[in-house]
Design a protein around this motif. Structure first.
Motif, short mmCIF file in Angstrom:
data_model
loop_
_atom_site.label_atom_id
_atom_site.label_comp_id
_atom_site.label_asym_id
_atom_site.label_seq_id
_atom_site.Cartn_x
_atom_site.Cartn_y
_atom_site.Cartn_z
N VAL A 24 1.05 -1.14 -0.05
CA VAL A 24 0.22 0.00 -0.21
C VAL A 24 0.49 1.38 0.21
O VAL A 24 0.32 1.96 -0.75
CB VAL A 24 -1.02 -0.16 1.51
N GLY A 25 1.88 1.02 1.05
CA GLY A 25 2.85 2.58 1.16
C GLY A 25 3.21 2.70 -0.46
O GLY A 25 3.34 3.92 -0.80
N THR A 26 3.86 1.84 -1.35
CA THR A 26 4.93 1.85 -2.51
C THR A 26 4.26 2.50 -2.96
O THR A 26 4.05 2.78 -3.58
CB THR A 26 5.96 0.45 -2.34
N TYR A 27 3.02 1.81 -3.69
CA TYR A 27 1.40 1.84 -4.11
C TYR A 27 1.57 3.22 -4.26
O TYR A 27 1.25 4.35 -5.22
CB TYR A 27 0.42 1.11 -4.06
N GLY A 28 1.07 3.85 -2.78
CA GLY A 28 1.47 5.53 -2.63
C GLY A 28 2.10 6.14 -3.08
O GLY A 28 1.67 7.29 -3.97
N LEU A 29 3.47 5.83 -3.42
CA LEU A 29 4.47 6.56 -3.80
C LEU A 29 4.42 6.45 -5.10
O LEU A 29 4.83 7.45 -5.94
CB LEU A 29 5.68 5.93 -3.04
N ASP A 30 3.88 5.80 -6.08
CA ASP A 30 3.85 5.37 -7.87
C ASP A 30 3.07 6.75 -7.99
O ASP A 30 3.25 7.41 -8.39
CB ASP A 30 3.74 3.31 -7.89
N ILE A 31 1.82 6.29 -6.94
CA ILE A 31 0.36 7.73 -7.43
C ILE A 31 1.24 9.14 -7.59
O ILE A 31 0.59 9.32 -8.04
CB ILE A 31 -0.04 6.58 -6.79
N GLY A 32 2.10 8.96 -6.01
CA GLY A 32 2.71 10.12 -5.59
C GLY A 32 2.21 10.46 -5.13
O GLY A 32 2.44 12.35 -4.50
N ALA A 33 2.05 10.45 -3.84
CA ALA A 33 1.58 10.49 -2.49
C ALA A 33 2.85 9.68 -1.94
O ALA A 33 2.49 8.80 -1.63
CB ALA A 33 0.21 9.46 -1.83
N PHE A 34 3.43 11.02 -0.86
CA PHE A 34 4.67 10.13 -0.10
C PHE A 34 4.12 10.04 1.39
O PHE A 34 4.40 9.34 1.67
CB PHE A 34 5.46 11.75 -0.24
N THR A 35 3.15 10.81 2.01
CA THR A 35 2.72 10.54 3.31
C THR A 35 2.56 8.95 3.74
O THR A 35 3.07 8.36 4.68
CB THR A 35 1.82 11.48 3.50
N PRO A 36 1.04 8.51 2.70
CA PRO A 36 1.01 7.21 3.38
C PRO A 36 2.55 6.13 2.97
O PRO A 36 2.35 5.28 4.20
CB PRO A 36 0.00 6.69 2.50
N PHE A 37 3.04 6.71 2.64
CA PHE A 37 4.49 5.43 2.74
C PHE A 37 5.09 6.05 4.09
O PHE A 37 5.61 4.68 5.13
CB PHE A 37 5.36 5.84 1.90
N LEU A 38 5.71 6.93 4.39
CA LEU A 38 5.74 7.01 6.37
C LEU A 38 5.12 6.68 6.55
O LEU A 38 5.54 5.38 7.95
CB LEU A 38 5.62 7.98 6.55
#
Lengths: 164, 379, 175, 185
Positions: B123-137
């Motif tokens: 989920v975190g890296t998926y957010g990162l791919d889409i452009g959301a950095f905060t969920p990754f953290l």
């Protein structure tokens, strides 16, 4: 080359102070190629995530090798991948540094004996500055490897610079 | 490039081949995609794998059965516990041995914690791919808590060598149950938080809903398993449909994709299914922690594993799908052949089908939603 | 829900000369099929409503290492003759039964038929079997190496008598 | 048009919800470990660098055989009668001089499989994780307590003893009562 060619061949006060400034700026903004290979890449990600926060040391992942100073070889280097790593390394601008993270990239690790498709140590294709042992290394171990690299950069000399 | 006759009815631009990877931040490792483009539309995607081929199967032929376990870890490094469970179950069935009750419970607790950890990375890296950095953290913050639990149990953060054929290497540490309970109470609000942060975000939905639709027929024919298959609408979970260990004692639901924001089997469904699965894992964990019996954990570990001539294929439900081990024994201390059916390997095959007709930017979204681990694809 | 023996009877009645027999490899039972018949047998297995094997779980290539072993002067060995096998594990998601098929081909001429048209997921599995063991699948759409580099010419690594080359593109391979 | 407005509204609303969560986290204590200054205490079972306590090692080679990676290499020389090697801490009598005990920590996969079979519990994993090096050769750790000269001496002693034994065997008269007892393995 020029008039000043011989002037700075010996260390002097200007050179050393300038050197310190250069080294300081180099070591405190090591931008790394955002590049993960295997299991160690997950620990590398964990290092840049909230608990260990790589940014504190000025390490920011860059997507392009042309903007970066540091490449962390994090994981098993296979024969198929080795040539790409060499190319990535060659695309980086000087000065460039290499951290070999984990057993696999140090010397093939668990795959050194029967791994028909594993390069036994990334130092066969690119020069390595710091070897971080561990399988995978703890994030702290990677940070310690980075601190060691910073120490190395701090002692670098502009005059006697050997290409890393 | 395909040569075509240009007429007024059949006017096409020249097709272009775009290479993505092996060094690309959103390929989740070392995957190379050869994308054939017509303008900005994708005609075909050909994945090139093998950049992380670490000769796992050759190593198995040279190792004894217990020595294979560390190599099994390194296959799916995001869910190493689950790879071990699969291997242990396979060897136990080949030998025909039973394991103590407590071991089964420990395995399930470890397996479900690992499932949560693995899904958090997905989920975190998926957010990162889409452009959301905060969920990754946030995801990695919570994953770190699970890793702490693992570390106090077996001493390693990522590659555990904990679950052996016949048992586990150490008993649970005294604080483990209490800390797991604490983690679960802390984690439940985090899922809600993550949902609010990412899942229901309009921008995120626009990027993922109705993108990369996987119809059920195609999914089965391509052998897609795990959350990707369930998102397409089939209630197929090996924990219930081909039971192993003691999953039949627990009360949990198998979520299926419903097309909440688009069509059944799109990227959003595949993503959201992982969120629901984490909730279900929490449910299983709560039950398992209440029920865990006392007992010895190392008593059933065989001193010498030497199966008779035979072969077996067993499978378990890995966070990514059906993880199968095919072991052929010729009666020696080393197996004659071990072949792994890696879920990511099979799931990645569908990528070409999914991407057809989409835009280049959607490749990242689709690839992230399949959730592959390259270590497992290449082995 | 059908057992292997029942399915074997069905297959035996329909394709009497293409089905070799049933082998017991505890705890699994294997039905041996002739290489040139695997496509039509598997097409029957997926299309028959009573069997409906819609899911290919795994397809694995095996080096049986049953030829005559000859030792080489440098300490390595070589197998002459013998067979390579391809094992198919299939199941039906509707009827919940499983089946194991096996095709054995001679090592000197390892040619069998592809089942990609039956189960699409066999594509990469067959490429892997070709890459690792060297079984050639006829009618496969794109039978090239998958895990090893495309220009790897030192043979098939998972054969028991495989010898690793000394160098690959200028890089030393052994430790 | 209505759809357009509602899309804009929902985009703004959901982003606002997300921002609210982020804002709330401003007031949550940070989880970052300030590594070089602060170090977390690691749990007791933690697996990092291998360590061998040579006082207890009897040179049985079991760890090397259990290692899947073959990163441990051990060589031993039998002791000649009359030499006292001492005892291990759990009372086992030593009979072998360990002349080589190298662990190539660069190859090690930290799986702990070598720890379990050890009869004297002399090989174990410590919590030291900071040992990165500039040169790979420095990652090969040697644990033997004997010096190079001592190793040569032990080897020579054993060879002499073997030669004597062979000579005694080859001798025409069997001097049975004086024959020294064979070394205990």
């Amino acid at each position: 080359m020029g008039i000043l060619d011989k002037e700075f061949s010996q260390e002097n006060i200007v050179i050393t102070k300038f050197e310190d400034l250069m080294n300081w700026s180099r070591l405190s903004s090591l931008w790394q190629v955002g590049f993960g290979l295997a299991c160690c890449a997950i620990e590398m990600m964990a290092t840049s995530a909230s608990h260990y926060d790589f940014d504190r040391f000025g390490v920011i992942p860059r997507p392009s090798p042309r903007q970066s100073d540091l490449i962390i070889i994090s994981g098993t280097v296979t024969l198929k991948m080795a040539l790409r790593i060499k190319r990535l390394y060659e695309q980086m601008p000087d000065p460039k540094y290499v951290i070999s993270m984990g057993s696999c990239s140090n010397c093939g690790g668990p795959y050194w004996e029967h791994g028909y498709h594993v390069l036994k140590g990334v130092d066969r294709v690119v020069p390595v500055d710091v070897y971080v042992p561990g399988c995978p290394p703890r994030p702290e171990a990677l940070l310690e490897g980075l601190l060691k690299l910073q120490e190395k950069i701090r002692n670098e000399s502009l005059v006697k610079k050997v290409t890393a | 490039m395909i040569e075509m006759e240009t007429t007024s009815t059949n006017l096409r631009t020249q097709e272009m081949v775009l290479n993505m990877g092996p060094q690309h931040p959103s390929t989740h490792g070392v995957l190379r995609l050869e994308i054939e483009l017509d303008g900005e539309l994708i005609v075909d995607v050909r994945p090139h794998v093998g950049y992380l081929h670490r000769c796992f199967e050759k190593h198995c032929e040279a190792m004894t059965y217990p020595q294979i376990v560390p190599y099994v870890d390194r296959m799916d490094y995001l869910a190493a516990m689950y790879s071990e469970i699969g291997y242990a179950v396979a060897v136990e069935r080949l030998l025909g041995i039973e394991v103590p009750e407590r071991v089964e419970y420990i395995r399930i607790i470890m397996g479900e914690l690992q499932r949560i950890a693995s899904h958090l990375v997905a989920v975190g890296t998926y957010g990162l791919d889409i452009g959301a950095f905060t969920p990754f953290l946030y995801c990695f913050r919570d994953r770190e808590k699970i890793l702490t639990l693992f570390e106090m149990t077996c001493g390693a953060r990522l590659l555990y060598n904990y679950i052996w054929p016949g048992g586990v290497s150490h008993d649970l540490p005294p604080d483990f149950i209490r800390m797991t309970k604490e983690f679960l109470t802390e984690f439940k609000p985090t899922i809600v938080e993550l949902n609010n942060l990412l899942s229901y975000n309009k921008i995120f939905i626009e990027r993922t809903a109705n993108v990369g639709i996987l119809p059920l027929e195609t999914a089965i024919n391509y052998g897609v398993t795990g959350p990707n298959l369930r998102a397409s609408g089939l209630k197929w979970d090996l924990r219930r449909d081909d039971p192993y260990s003691i999953y039949d004692r627990f009360d949990f639901e198998i979520p299926v994709g419903k097309g909440w924001h688009g069509t059944v089997g799109d990227c959003w469904d595949r993503y959201y299914l992982r969120m629901i699965e984490m909730e279900q894992s929490v449910r299983i964990l709560e039950q398992a922690i209440e029920q865990i019996p006392e007992g010895d954990v190392t008593s059933a570990i065989p001193k010498r594993i030497k199966p008779v001539e035979g072969q077996i294929y067993t499978r378990v439900e890995n966070p990514r799908g059906e993880l199968g081990y095919f072991i052929v024994s010729k009666g020696g201390l080393q197996p004659h052949r071990v072949k792994v059916r890696a879920p990511s390997f099979v799931n990645l095959e569908i990528l070409g089908e999914l991407c057809k007709g989409h835009l280049v930017a959607d490749v990242v979204a689709i690839l992230g939603s399949i959730d592959i681990v390259l270590g497992e694809v290449d082995r | 829900m059908k057992t292997t023996e029942e399915i074997f009877e069905v297959l035996k009645n329909r394709y009497s000369e293409d089905i070799i027999g049933i082998t017991n490899m505890p705890p699994e039972k294997i039905i041996d099929v002739k290489p040139d018949a695997i496509f039509k047998v598997s097409a029957f297995l997926i299309n028959d409503p009573d069997l409906d094997f819609d899911n290919l779980m795994i397809l694995s290539g095996l080096d049986d290492a049953n030829g005559t072993k000859t030792n080489q002067p440098d300490g390595s060995f070589e197998f002459v003759g013998g067979t390579l096998s391809v094992v198919y594990h299939i199941e039906s998601t509707k009827h919940r039964h499983k089946l194991v098929l096996r095709v054995s081909v001679p090592k000197e001429n390892p040619v069998t038929e592809s089942v990609v048209k039956v189960w699409a997921c066999a594509d990469w599995h067959e490429r892997e079997a070709y890459d690792m063991v060297g079984v050639i699948f006829n009618n496969h759409p794109n039978l090239i190496r998958i895990l090893m580099p495309y220009d790897w010419d030192a043979g098939y690594p998972l054969r028991k008598d495989y010898k690793n080359p000394e160098f690959y593109q200028g890089m030393k391979v052994p430790y | 048009m209505k759809q357009y407005i509602s899309n804009i509204y929902s985009a703004l609303a959901t982003v606002f919800i997300g921002m609210k969560i982020t804002f709330k986290h401003l007031f949550v204590p940070a989880v970052t470990i300030q590594y070089p200054d602060v170090r977390v205490t690691l749990p007791g079972r933690v697996r990092n660098r291998l360590y061998v306590n040579m006082d207890d090692c009897i040179g049985c080679d079991q760890c090397a055989r259990a290692c899947p990676v073959d990163c441990i290499s051990i060589e031993t020389v039998k002791s000649v009668p009359g030499e006292d090697l001492g005892k291990t801490s759990n009372g086992k009598k030593k009979a072998l001089w360990v002349t080589k005990f190298d662990i190539d920590i660069a190859k090690c996969c930290y799986c702990q499989l070598c720890v379990f079979p050890c009869p004297t519990e002399c090989i174990y994993m410590t919590d030291v994780y900071e040992f990165s090096e500039f040169e790979r050769e420095n990652l090969v750790y040697s644990y033997i307590t004997l010096t190079k000269d001592e190793v040569l001496e032990k080897k020579a002693n054993f060879e002499k003893f073997e030669a004597e034994k062979a000579a005694q065997k080859a001798a025409p008269k069997p001097p049975a009562p004086e024959k020294p007892a064979p070394p205990q393995a």
